[in-house]
Design a protein around this motif. Structure first.
Motif, PDB file in Angstrom:
ATOM      1  N   TRP B 146       0.839  -1.199   0.000  1.00 56.47           N
ATOM      2  CA  TRP B 146       0.000   0.000   0.000  1.00 56.47           C
ATOM      3  C   TRP B 146       0.879   1.257   0.000  1.00 56.47           C
ATOM      4  O   TRP B 146       0.669   2.188  -0.758  1.00 56.47           O
ATOM      5  CB  TRP B 146      -0.914  -0.041   1.224  1.00 56.47           C
ATOM      6  CG  TRP B 146      -1.887   1.079   1.300  1.00 56.47           C
ATOM      7  CD1 TRP B 146      -3.036   1.219   0.579  1.00 56.47           C
ATOM      8  CD2 TRP B 146      -1.790   2.231   2.138  1.00 56.47           C
ATOM      9  NE1 TRP B 146      -3.656   2.388   0.924  1.00 56.47           N
ATOM     10  CE2 TRP B 146      -2.925   3.031   1.867  1.00 56.47           C
ATOM     11  CE3 TRP B 146      -0.850   2.664   3.089  1.00 56.47           C
ATOM     12  CZ2 TRP B 146      -3.149   4.243   2.519  1.00 56.47           C
ATOM     13  CZ3 TRP B 146      -1.070   3.863   3.730  1.00 56.47           C
ATOM     14  CH2 TRP B 146      -2.202   4.647   3.451  1.00 56.47           C
ATOM     15  N   ILE B 147       1.898   1.244   0.838  1.00 54.99           N
ATOM     16  CA  ILE B 147       2.847   2.358   0.868  1.00 54.99           C
ATOM     17  C   ILE B 147       3.481   2.515  -0.508  1.00 54.99           C
ATOM     18  O   ILE B 147       3.634   3.622  -1.030  1.00 54.99           O
ATOM     19  CB  ILE B 147       3.967   2.100   1.903  1.00 54.99           C
ATOM     20  CG1 ILE B 147       3.380   1.830   3.275  1.00 54.99           C
ATOM     21  CG2 ILE B 147       4.977   3.234   1.910  1.00 54.99           C
ATOM     22  CD1 ILE B 147       3.371   2.977   4.208  1.00 54.99           C
ATOM     23  N   GLY B 148       3.836   1.367  -1.107  1.00 58.40           N
ATOM     24  CA  GLY B 148       4.449   1.394  -2.428  1.00 58.40           C
ATOM     25  C   GLY B 148       3.535   2.061  -3.447  1.00 58.40           C
ATOM     26  O   GLY B 148       3.961   2.902  -4.238  1.00 58.40           O
ATOM     27  N   LEU B 149       2.248   1.703  -3.398  1.00 63.02           N
ATOM     28  CA  LEU B 149       1.287   2.281  -4.351  1.00 63.02           C
ATOM     29  C   LEU B 149       1.174   3.791  -4.150  1.00 63.02           C
ATOM     30  O   LEU B 149       1.157   4.563  -5.114  1.00 63.02           O
ATOM     31  CB  LEU B 149      -0.084   1.634  -4.157  1.00 63.02           C
ATOM     32  CG  LEU B 149      -0.216   0.209  -4.708  1.00 63.02           C
ATOM     33  CD1 LEU B 149      -1.560  -0.384  -4.335  1.00 63.02           C
ATOM     34  CD2 LEU B 149      -0.021   0.210  -6.209  1.00 63.02           C
ATOM     35  N   ILE B 150       1.108   4.213  -2.877  1.00 64.98           N
ATOM     36  CA  ILE B 150       0.994   5.648  -2.573  1.00 64.98           C
ATOM     37  C   ILE B 150       2.213   6.385  -3.126  1.00 64.98           C
ATOM     38  O   ILE B 150       2.093   7.429  -3.779  1.00 64.98           O
ATOM     39  CB  ILE B 150       0.934   5.861  -1.040  1.00 64.98           C
ATOM     40  CG1 ILE B 150      -0.283   5.168  -0.458  1.00 64.98           C
ATOM     41  CG2 ILE B 150       0.955   7.345  -0.720  1.00 64.98           C
ATOM     42  CD1 ILE B 150      -1.541   5.964  -0.488  1.00 64.98           C
ATOM     43  N   ILE B 151       3.385   5.812  -2.879  1.00 58.48           N
ATOM     44  CA  ILE B 151       4.615   6.474  -3.323  1.00 58.48           C
ATOM     45  C   ILE B 151       4.659   6.546  -4.845  1.00 58.48           C
ATOM     46  O   ILE B 151       5.040   7.559  -5.421  1.00 58.48           O
ATOM     47  CB  ILE B 151       5.831   5.733  -2.744  1.00 58.48           C
ATOM     48  CG1 ILE B 151       5.978   6.128  -1.277  1.00 58.48           C
ATOM     49  CG2 ILE B 151       7.099   6.072  -3.514  1.00 58.48           C
ATOM     50  CD1 ILE B 151       7.035   5.403  -0.541  1.00 58.48           C
TER      51      ILE B 151
END
Lengths: 312, 322
Positions: B146-151
């Protein structure tokens, strides 16, 4: 001679939160007064866990943040503020802690003894540390040992040395003897007396009656947060020279004095009257609701309504 | 040395056990290696039967297992069904790419996490402590993908600073890829993995330091006139560093797990992506090899942690070998 340290009417309490937001003030030391002169050993004798150490912490300004300290601590005629305590501690006022746990487990003791000194002064500091260590018979190998490698006796000598490195005027020894073998206790007593002979004032906090009797010039008896009597050590040889009924029963309870035991425990909560009321053999109704104050009589301090100025 | 020898024996036993168990699991799974091999070619029934006998699909399970273990000892891991080259080469290639990603983010998260933890612990209860703590709790409870997608949304889609995926520019030959092309594409996945990794190490460091601040030796150092920051420097860091580094080495398994997801999101051609591909497309030899290499990876991390304690901490150093 002027007092080196004069503690007057110190009270230490802690603010605690119990069950949510209910504040509860826990009083640990009440209205404590005592003085230490140069070259004198004064012992505070009280049961373990009664909060005696907090007096040492108050003098050094290292009480925890929720601890409140009222009253004055006067060192060489100067009332100590928190800032002043921070300047003096480790220099003119030093602490001897109770155990090896007060040393950083991952730092060699030599390094630890000199404390945090600038690079250019390190060599000199190590020299001085070596001198003090060898004075206590600690060989050079000890410098490179870690605290867990020290024997009980060695650890005690290291702790004493750390206090003496800055050549302090006042030494506060907080329970320096528990758990030591009798030989080490004997040496500790000798070393503390030596400090006093060198002109330092020593405040000895202990729960061991024998250590207090053998080391101190004067002994303050600590009972339920109050100092109830401060008397000269020689007066403890004869129960009749003691003033407070608790002190008497304490000395009479020693095996060599007949093992006379009295019933009762120290009250944990704040009481309205004399802290010794419940167990006192000579109480009367007045004692129940009035706290006696510590009064001086002939160089001896006593906190008792029933004391009329005479020794029995 | 005896200690390391003992560890090596344990690694060997562990590898044999992992190899055997994962082999049996694949064997029991509905994957048919011949079908998955031949599916893309459209082989006839006769050809399939020939393949079956060539690959000895019908020999008893124990015989297959022994053959597999024996080949393994000779480092013969077979040929990847997806890449059509020896599995060893695939692993070397993919694992190098992943190792760089993992080691970079591992180092970054270690250093930053430690520094943040020290600052938060030293200033316990202050606003800066609360901010760091809040940040860590937030990250700790958010999944890595999820963090990866946000970034990726922020930096690739809105800001267009970075490509959305792939390790090298599209249409470039592998031999022409410059170091900077490759570095450029490493940034986002490494960044994602780093900020995810920071949380646990920072919280741990903070907690240890707060404990030390309540210790007797901290009190005594204060009584001896040392200042707050001097004590943190002299006693705090000294006592926190070793357990923190150890924790960081122990986190190799989480790192591996995080890398699988992050590589998938950023289409970074590492071992994580290869794992997913091997799983989805029934590339049994590759999948088994990845299981083994990840076992070694995690084991090495834990062993380094053990060794550090044993040889660096003076309290452990003198003790006898297990």
């Amino acid at each position: 001679m002027d007092d080196l340290l004069n503690v007057s009417n110190i009270s230490i309490s802690f603010t605690q939160y119990v069950q949510g937001l209910n504040q509860h003030v826990l009083k640990v030391i009440s209205d404590l007064s005592l003085s230490v002169k140069e070259g004198e050993v004064v012992a505070i004798l009280g049961s373990s866990g009664s909060g005696k150490s907090l007096l040492a912490h108050a003098i050094l300004g290292i009480l925890p943040e929720n601890g409140n300290c009222e009253g004055d601590i006067v060192f060489k005629g100067e009332v100590l503020s928190q800032e002043r305590k921070e300047q003096l501690r480790g220099k003119e006022i030093c602490l001897i802690p109770q155990s090896v746990n007060f040393l950083d487990p991952l730092m060699k003791v030599g390094e630890q003894a000199i404390g945090d000194v600038p690079k250019e002064e390190r060599e000199e500091a190590f020299k001085k540390q070596r001198d003090v260590f060898s004075k206590y018979g600690l060989s050079e190998e000890v410098d490179d040992l870690y605290p867990f490698e020290l024997s009980g006796g060695m650890a005690r000598k290291v702790l004493l040395s750390t206090a003496l490195l800055s050549n302090p005027e006042l030494v506060v020894a907080d329970e320096p003897t528990p758990g030591l073998d009798s030989q080490s206790v004997k040496e500790t007593i000798k070393d503390i007396k030596q400090m006093a002979q060198d002109g330092k004032g020593v405040l000895l906090i202990t729960h061991e009656i024998d250590v207090a009797l053998k080391t101190a010039d004067r002994i303050a008896i600590f009972y339920s947060g109050y100092v109830i009597e401060i008397n000269k050590t020689e007066n403890f040889n004869d129960v009749n020279n003691l003033l407070h009924p608790y002190t008497k029963s304490l000395i009479e309870a020693l095996p060599r004095n007949g093992f006379k035991l009295t019933e009762g425990v120290q009250p944990l909560d704040d009481v309205d009257g004399c802290p010794y009321f419940e167990n006192c053999p000579i109480r009367d109704d007045f004692c129940k609701n009035n706290i006696p104050s510590l009064i001086e009589h002939d160089g001896v301090m006593i906190r008792c309504h029933k004391y009329n100025g005479e020794v029995e | 040395m005896k200690f390391l020898g003992y560890k090596a024996v344990r690694l060997f036993i562990l590898l044999v056990a992992v190899a055997a168990v994962s082999f049996l699991m694949i064997e029991l799974s509905p994957i048919d290696p011949v079908k998955s091999y031949a599916a893309e070619m459209g082989a006839s029934v006769q050809q399939m039967a020939a393949l079956r006998s060539y690959w000895q699909v019908d020999v008893p399970t124990y015989q297959k297992l022994l053959d597999w273990l024996f080949d393994l000892l000779q480092l013969n891991l077979g040929v990847s069904l997806i890449y059509r080259i020896p599995v060893v080469n695939v692993i070397l290639d993919k694992f190098t790419a992943s190792a760089i990603l993992m080691i970079t983010s591992w180092a970054i998260s270690g250093v930053f996490g430690f520094v943040l933890g020290i600052v938060a612990g030293a200033k316990e209860g202050s606003w800066i402590d609360k901010i760091i703590k809040g940040y860590c709790y937030l990250l700790q409870s958010s999944p890595a993908f999820w963090i990866g997608l946000i970034i990726m949304m922020i930096f690739s889609v809105y800001l267009r600073w970075f490509p959305t995926g792939l390790a090298v520019p599209v249409g470039t030959l592998a031999s022409e890829v410059t170091f900077f092309d490759w570095l450029y594409r490493l940034i986002l996945p490494a960044f994602t993995l780093s900020i995810v990794g920071i949380a646990s190490i920072a919280l741990y460091t903070r907690d240890r330091l707060v404990n030390i601040l309540n210790s007797d030796y901290f009190l005594f150092a204060r009584a001896r006139g040392e200042s707050h920051w001097s004590i943190i420097k002299r006693h705090g860091i000294r006592n926190v560093l070793l357990p923190a580094i150890t924790l960081q080495f122990m986190s190799f398994s989480e790192l591996f797990g995080g890398a699988v997801l992050v590589e998938q999101i950023f289409s970074y051609p590492g071992i994580g992506q290869a794992t997913v591909a091997a799983g989805l497309r029934s590339d049994v030899p590759l999948l088994l090899a990845i299981v083994l290499i990840s076992t070694v990876f995690v084991f090495v991390g834990n062993t380094i942690a053990d060794v550090l304690y044993k040889y660096v901490d003076p309290r452990m150093r003198g003790e006898d070998d297990e």
